[in-house]
Design a protein around this motif. Structure first.
Motif, PDB file in Angstrom:
ATOM      1  N   THR A 161       0.836  -1.208   0.000  1.00 50.90           N
ATOM      2  CA  THR A 161       0.000   0.000   0.000  1.00 50.90           C
ATOM      3  C   THR A 161       0.867   1.254   0.000  1.00 50.90           C
ATOM      4  OG1 THR A 161      -0.098   0.261   2.404  1.00 50.90           O
ATOM      5  CG2 THR A 161      -1.696  -1.247   1.402  1.00 50.90           C
ATOM      6  N   GLY A 162       0.232   2.376  -0.311  1.00 48.30           N
ATOM      7  CA  GLY A 162       0.955   3.646  -0.302  1.00 48.30           C
ATOM      8  C   GLY A 162       1.205   4.169   1.102  1.00 48.30           C
ATOM      9  N   TYR A 163       0.242   3.984   2.016  1.00 47.44           N
ATOM     10  CA  TYR A 163       0.337   4.613   3.332  1.00 47.44           C
ATOM     11  C   TYR A 163       0.112   3.645   4.489  1.00 47.44           C
ATOM     12  CZ  TYR A 163       0.080   8.953   0.664  1.00 47.44           C
ATOM     13  OH  TYR A 163       0.327   9.968  -0.223  1.00 47.44           O
ATOM     14  N   GLY A 164      -0.176   2.385   4.206  1.00 48.23           N
ATOM     15  CA  GLY A 164      -0.434   1.439   5.279  1.00 48.23           C
ATOM     16  C   GLY A 164      -1.886   1.001   5.293  1.00 48.23           C
ATOM     17  N   GLN A 165      -2.179  -0.006   6.106  1.00 48.11           N
ATOM     18  CA  GLN A 165      -3.520  -0.590   6.151  1.00 48.11           C
ATOM     19  C   GLN A 165      -4.517   0.268   6.922  1.00 48.11           C
ATOM     20  OE1 GLN A 165      -4.625  -3.425   4.640  1.00 48.11           O
ATOM     21  NE2 GLN A 165      -2.638  -3.583   3.644  1.00 48.11           N
ATOM     22  N   THR A 166      -4.022   1.064   7.868  1.00 49.81           N
ATOM     23  CA  THR A 166      -4.909   1.875   8.702  1.00 49.81           C
ATOM     24  C   THR A 166      -4.385   3.304   8.771  1.00 49.81           C
ATOM     25  OG1 THR A 166      -3.676   1.292  10.714  1.00 49.81           O
ATOM     26  CG2 THR A 166      -5.538  -0.119  10.114  1.00 49.81           C
TER      27      THR A 166
END
Length: 390
Positions: A161-166
């Motif tokens: 992902t670009g920024y993380g799952q959360t």
């Protein structure tokens, strides 16, 4: 992800071993012969649900190492990068061709419940599941981690992902240029050129805000590109002895004992004046002359090459970093080859990037054991598509 796949390979009877110079390779438990060239990830199946660059590049590396990579694409459109051009080779974009060799393509509509069923069946017989959707997108169609874990608890599920799952930005898409801007790299250099680790530490430790240095280094001088008579030469001086060496090569011995430049700390303080002197000297000779003079000096140096020069470099040719293959529609193509080398096996001829849905019928029949009637029904319903030979 490569390490995880290597662990899987080890569980299936392969082992790590040290090669010449401390290098490490993967080899099977079979008795080794001169013709034994088993690939490190041979026998590992990768279900590739990725598109664009980060995911396809990762799975291509796994394919290079012998894994069977099954690339899932949208019927009709396929991976977005199939249309990213020019340049195109025939109808294939160079972008897509660059990161999708050694894969099989199956075209499946994952918005259709029957398509989701096919993906789950594939997951059950694969070892690694790789996806790079915005968090939550696959869960919405029943293909999130929890869904796959229920029917394939053995599988390694890798989500890029670009920024993380959360978190507040988890729903944003992320490309490399955005990451360079968001992470502060472009604030320093303009164009992205390097890792930001030490810059970030400078701020966190000393609360020192970063400046834009272009090719130069905030903490080391000289360490940058210098204009020559016909191009540019990058020189990196890591210690005082190397600085003395550079001064001798440039025929500027008076700088060696100059109190303003005796240490790196002083050279950083007097950066502007020193760089002006060095720059004037570098501009007086051709790049080839400087390359000759720096050879064997122990100082880090190199030219700024254009693409033609890059792929004519003897080291690039020696490392086999140009990979040629025959594509079914584009003909003979060349792409950058894998950078990783192993001591115990040599990279064999690569399979070209697949056509959209080129292997749909093959995968359904050979991997999932669907009969011709079931495959025909899926094709008729548009749940899957198969590329037709022209």
């Amino acid at each position: 992800m490569l390490a995880a796949a290597a662990r899987l390979a080890a569980q299936r009877g392969t082992c790590l071993l040290s090669g010449p110079g401390g290098g490490r390779g993967l080899r099977s438990g079979r008795a080794r012969s001169d013709t034994d060239n088993m690939k490190p990830l041979e026998g590992i199946k990768i279900l590739d649900m990725t598109r664009v660059l980060a995911g396809p590049f990762a799975t291509m590396n796994l394919g290079d190492l012998g894994a069977e990579v099954i690339k899932v694409e949208r019927p009709g459109a396929g991976d977005d990068t199939r249309t990213w051009g020019p340049p195109f080779v025939g109808r294939e974009s160079a972008y897509f061709l660059s990161v999708n060799r050694n894969k099989k393509s199956i075209a499946v509509n994952i918005k259709d419940p029957k398509g989701v069923k096919i993906i789950k069946e594939l997951a059950a017989v694969c070892d690694v599941f790789v996806e790079n959707y915005v968090p939550g997108k696959l869960s919405a169609v029943g293909l999130g981690y929890e869904d796959i874990d229920k029917i394939a608890p053995h599988i390694i599920y890798c989500s890029i992902t670009g920024y993380g799952q959360t978190g507040p930005l988890s729903q944003r898409a992320g490309y490399d240029t955005v990451a360079s801007a968001f992470g502060g790299l472009m604030h320093i250099t303009g164009p992205k050129v390097a890792c930001l680790t030490h810059i970030a530490a400078n701020y966190l430790i000393g609360q020192k805000e970063a400046e834009r240095w272009g090719t130069a280094h905030v903490s080391i001088v000289p360490y940058q590109a210098f204009k020559t008579k016909d191009g540019f030469l990058v020189v990196g001086v890591g210690n005082n002895q190397q600085f003395a060496t550079v001064c001798k090569i440039l025929n500027l011995p008076e700088l060696i004992d100059d109190p303003k430049y005796k240490t790196n700390h002083l050279r950083v303080q007097n950066r502007k004046e020193l760089i002006k002197i060095l720059s004037a000297r570098f501009e007086k000779e051709m790049t080839s002359k400087w390359l000759y003079l720096f050879e064997g000096s122990g100082v880090a140096y190199g030219p700024i090459n254009n693409m033609k020069e890059v792929f004519a470099e003897p080291q690039v040719l020696h490392n086999d970093l140009i990979m040629e293959m025959k594509h079914p529609t584009a003909g003979k193509i060349a792409v950058p080859g894998p950078a990783v080398r192993y001591s115990k096996f040599k990279m064999s001829e690569a399979r070209p990037p697949p056509l959209l849905g080129q292997h749909t019928t093959h995968i359904l029949k050979e991997v999932l054991r669907y009969d011709d009637k079931a495959i025909g029904e899926l094709l008729s319903a548009g749940v899957v598509t198969q590329h037709e030979a022209e």
